[in-house]
Design an enzyme around this catalytic site. Structure first.
Site, short mmCIF file in Angstrom:
data_model
loop_
_atom_site.label_atom_id
_atom_site.label_comp_id
_atom_site.label_asym_id
_atom_site.label_seq_id
_atom_site.Cartn_x
_atom_site.Cartn_y
_atom_site.Cartn_z
N HIS A 142 7.51 10.95 -27.70
CA HIS A 142 6.43 11.74 -27.10
C HIS A 142 6.64 13.24 -27.32
CE1 HIS A 142 3.34 12.87 -24.25
NE2 HIS A 142 4.24 13.54 -23.54
N ARG B 132 -3.67 22.18 -13.22
CA ARG B 132 -2.63 21.26 -13.72
C ARG B 132 -2.87 20.88 -15.19
NH1 ARG B 132 0.27 16.25 -10.48
NH2 ARG B 132 1.56 15.58 -12.22
N LYS C 26 6.72 23.54 -12.79
CA LYS C 26 5.85 22.38 -12.55
C LYS C 26 5.51 22.25 -11.06
CE LYS C 26 4.68 17.70 -13.54
NZ LYS C 26 4.83 16.50 -14.35
N GLU D 199 9.17 19.57 -24.25
CA GLU D 199 8.44 19.80 -23.00
C GLU D 199 8.96 21.05 -22.29
OE1 GLU D 199 5.78 18.23 -21.92
OE2 GLU D 199 5.78 16.22 -22.79
N LYS E 290 2.64 11.60 -10.94
CA LYS E 290 1.83 10.73 -11.79
C LYS E 290 2.63 9.47 -12.07
CE LYS E 290 -1.15 13.96 -14.29
NZ LYS E 290 -1.49 14.54 -15.62
N ASN F 91 -0.94 20.02 -20.12
CA ASN F 91 -1.27 19.19 -21.27
C ASN F 91 -1.25 19.97 -22.59
OD1 ASN F 91 -1.64 16.97 -19.58
ND2 ASN F 91 -3.73 17.58 -19.13
N HIS G 79 -0.72 18.30 -25.94
CA HIS G 79 -0.87 16.87 -25.73
C HIS G 79 -2.13 16.28 -26.37
CE1 HIS G 79 2.46 17.53 -23.08
NE2 HIS G 79 2.50 16.26 -22.70
N GLU H 138 -4.98 17.41 -10.59
CA GLU H 138 -5.46 17.89 -11.88
C GLU H 138 -6.97 18.09 -11.91
OE1 GLU H 138 -3.41 16.17 -15.28
OE2 GLU H 138 -5.12 16.67 -16.55
N HIS I 257 -1.07 13.54 -28.62
CA HIS I 257 -1.38 12.18 -28.21
C HIS I 257 -2.16 11.45 -29.30
CE1 HIS I 257 -3.37 8.92 -25.91
NE2 HIS I 257 -2.16 8.85 -25.37
N ARG J 20 0.82 -1.22 0.00
CA ARG J 20 0.00 0.00 0.00
C ARG J 20 0.85 1.27 0.00
NH1 ARG J 20 -3.06 -3.06 3.79
NH2 ARG J 20 -4.91 -3.92 2.76
P1 NAD Z 1 12.36 6.62 -21.94
O1 NAD Z 1 12.22 6.42 -20.50
O2 NAD Z 1 11.88 5.55 -22.85
O3 NAD Z 1 13.89 6.92 -22.26
C1 NAD Z 1 14.25 7.21 -23.59
C2 NAD Z 1 15.43 6.36 -24.05
O4 NAD Z 1 16.63 6.85 -23.48
C3 NAD Z 1 15.36 4.91 -23.66
O5 NAD Z 1 15.90 4.16 -24.70
C4 NAD Z 1 16.27 4.84 -22.43
O6 NAD Z 1 16.79 3.54 -22.23
C5 NAD Z 1 17.34 5.81 -22.81
N1 NAD Z 1 18.04 6.50 -21.73
C6 NAD Z 1 17.49 7.03 -20.61
N2 NAD Z 1 18.41 7.74 -19.95
C7 NAD Z 1 19.57 7.62 -20.64
C8 NAD Z 1 20.88 8.14 -20.47
N3 NAD Z 1 21.16 8.99 -19.48
N4 NAD Z 1 21.83 7.81 -21.36
C9 NAD Z 1 21.52 7.02 -22.43
N5 NAD Z 1 20.30 6.51 -22.67
C10 NAD Z 1 19.34 6.82 -21.77
O7 NAD Z 1 11.66 7.97 -22.44
P2 NAD Z 1 11.30 9.35 -21.72
O8 NAD Z 1 11.08 10.28 -22.83
O9 NAD Z 1 12.25 9.70 -20.65
O10 NAD Z 1 9.92 9.01 -20.99
C11 NAD Z 1 8.76 8.73 -21.72
C12 NAD Z 1 7.75 8.12 -20.77
O11 NAD Z 1 7.49 9.06 -19.74
C13 NAD Z 1 6.43 7.77 -21.41
O12 NAD Z 1 6.03 6.49 -21.00
C14 NAD Z 1 5.47 8.82 -20.86
O13 NAD Z 1 4.15 8.33 -20.73
C15 NAD Z 1 6.08 9.10 -19.51
N6 NAD Z 1 5.77 10.45 -18.98
C16 NAD Z 1 5.32 10.51 -17.70
C17 NAD Z 1 5.03 11.74 -17.14
C18 NAD Z 1 4.56 11.81 -15.72
O14 NAD Z 1 4.19 12.90 -15.27
N7 NAD Z 1 4.59 10.72 -14.99
C19 NAD Z 1 5.21 12.91 -17.88
C20 NAD Z 1 5.70 12.81 -19.17
C21 NAD Z 1 5.97 11.56 -19.72
N1 GLY Z 2 2.98 15.62 -17.50
C1 GLY Z 2 1.75 16.22 -17.12
C2 GLY Z 2 1.51 16.22 -15.64
O1 GLY Z 2 2.36 15.80 -14.88
O2 GLY Z 2 0.46 16.62 -15.23
#
Ligand code: NAD
Ligand code: GLY
Length: 357
Positions: A266, A242, A228, A186, A144, A246, A249, A238, A253, A122
């Site tokens: 993305h 918040r 942020k 972003e 998130k 988006n 997006h 949100e 999206h 939990r």
């Molecule tokens: P990712 O986590 O897939 O990383 C991108 C690539 O870079 C991958 O191949 C990874 O292995 C590689 N990588 C990461 N760090 C590295 C480093 N320092 N050196 C070399 N390679 C490295 O992609 P991302 O763009 O970081 O994240 C995308 C994800 O984040 C999506 O699933 C999206 O839904 C999520 N997201 C979440 C939020 C949130 O608020 N929780 C916000 C935006 C996006």
């Molecule tokens: N990435 C959008 C949020 O965190 O609300």
């Protein structure tokens, strides 16, 4: 160089540490949080190959007993199956209440590790150690966490804040250039939605960001996180404000969904979505052509796409219908009024189709 920020959420307030060379300091930074000794570090093979030895050494030196769990590369890691494997890893690592689960990686690793931290027993303490620009400026902050459902991204999740974020800018040195550019989309978004001065800074320092100059990266990550953090502190779940995060997006999206999440990163989809939203706002007479051109130029300088691809309109409409921002059948979009200011407003499907076709 290092900076520190707080995300102000009462007793769940946490610090964002940002600077170059913080990974070797992670153990001593986390020691102050009074965590139990065992901890589970979630990463993938690429990131762990670069940074696990440094993190492991740092955690051990601070008295932690770290265990590493690797998840697959990319979105395939964000599944309930992988989460179940991580529960097994947490059990084997002796993660009891008070012991932390840590994410070492990009947004993918952060989302799935956070989902497991939110649900294991939990909820156990969660630490974000983001290693992509996108994760450092966005995904690691704000709580998130999610895995995907076969019908859509991030459909199974929670709001679960980390106990700390440690963003080591030095880890960005190994990031592939395409990921740097996608992350910058972003960053540019923050300028448009909240901070015209920051947008101008990005116009002046984009090359520094693309060349990963330490001072520029630090300004970018700290400013983005501060913006942020301000939003999350005011509207964590949100219900209102918040939603401005988006921006870009809704259409972005839909582009990702209509192209099976395979064609674009993305951030690239968000870049196209921001321009489409700006063009929609221009058609409404609420945003200027000149500011749209500034946005387009800045994104193009970052080699980000600005024009939408030719996608099947039916697939696009279907994807828009699944957008989480649809409320009672009414689509709501974030539209710019001027650089630094946006509003969330209802839009019709026809208005959107008019700017994308
Ligand atoms: P990712 O986590 O897939 O990383 C991108 C690539 O870079 C991958 O191949 C990874 O292995 C590689 N990588 C990461 N760090 C590295 C480093 N320092 N050196 C070399 N390679 C490295 O992609 P991302 O763009 O970081 O994240 C995308 C994800 O984040 C999506 O699933 C999206 O839904 C999520 N997201 C979440 C939020 C949130 O608020 N929780 C916000 C935006 C996006
Ligand atoms: N990435 C959008 C949020 O965190 O609300």
């Amino acid at each position: 160089m290092a900076g520190e920020l707080k995300v102000d959420l009462g007793e769940r307030t946490y610090k964002i540490h940002c600077g170059s060379g913080l990974l070797p300091e992670a153990g001593s930074l986390l020691k102050k949080l009074d965590l139990a000794a065992p901890c589970l570090v979630v990463s993938n093979a690429i990131v762990a190959g670069h940074y696990w030895p440094t993190l492991e050494q740092s955690l051990k030196a601070a008295g932690f007993q770290p265990h590493l769990a690797l998840v697959p590369e990319g979105e395939e890691a964000k599944t309930l199956k992988v989460a179940a494997e991580l529960y097994d890893a947490a059990l084997a690592a002796g993660i009891e209440r008070g012991a932390a689960i840590m994410a070492l990686g990009g947004g993918v690793v952060g989302d799935v590790a956070g989902f497991v931290a939110a649900t294991w027993l939990r909820g156990v303490p969660f630490i974000q150690i983001p290693t992509t620009i996108l994760a450092q400026v966005d995904a690691s902050v704000g709580g998130k966490v999610a895995v995907n459902h076969p019908r859509g991204k991030n459909l199974i999740g929670a709001f679960y804040q980390p106990a700390a974020v440690i963003a080591d800018l030095a880890t960005l040195a190994t990031l592939p250039p395409r990921e740097v550019r996608a992350g910058l989309a972003e960053v540019i978004k923050y300028g448009v939605i909240m901070d015209a001065g920051f947008f101008t800074y990005l116009e002046e320092h984009l090359e520094g960001a693309l060349n990963r100059e330490e001072g520029v990266l630090e300004t970018i990550v700290l400013r983005s996180c501060a913006l942020k953090a301000e939003i999350v502190a005011r509207d964590e779940r949100e219900s209102d404000l918040r939603a401005i995060l988006n921006f870009g997006h809704t259409i972005g999206h839909a582009v990702e969904a209509a192209t099976d999440f395979a064609a674009y990163r993305h951030g690239e989809a968000v870049a196209m979505g921001m321009v489409a939203a700006a063009r929609l706002a221009v058609r409404r007479g609420m945003f200027s052509e000149e500011e749209t051109s500034r946005l387009v130029r800045l994104l193009q300088r970052a080699s980000l796409p600005v024009d939408l691809p030719a996608v099947d309109p039916a697939a696009f409409r279907a994807a828009l219908g699944h957008d989480k921002k649809v409320r009672q059948g009414q689509l709501r979009m974030v539209l710019p009024e001027r650089l630094g200011r946006v509003q969330v407003t209802p839009v019709s499907l026809e208005e959107i189709m008019a700017v994308i076709c």
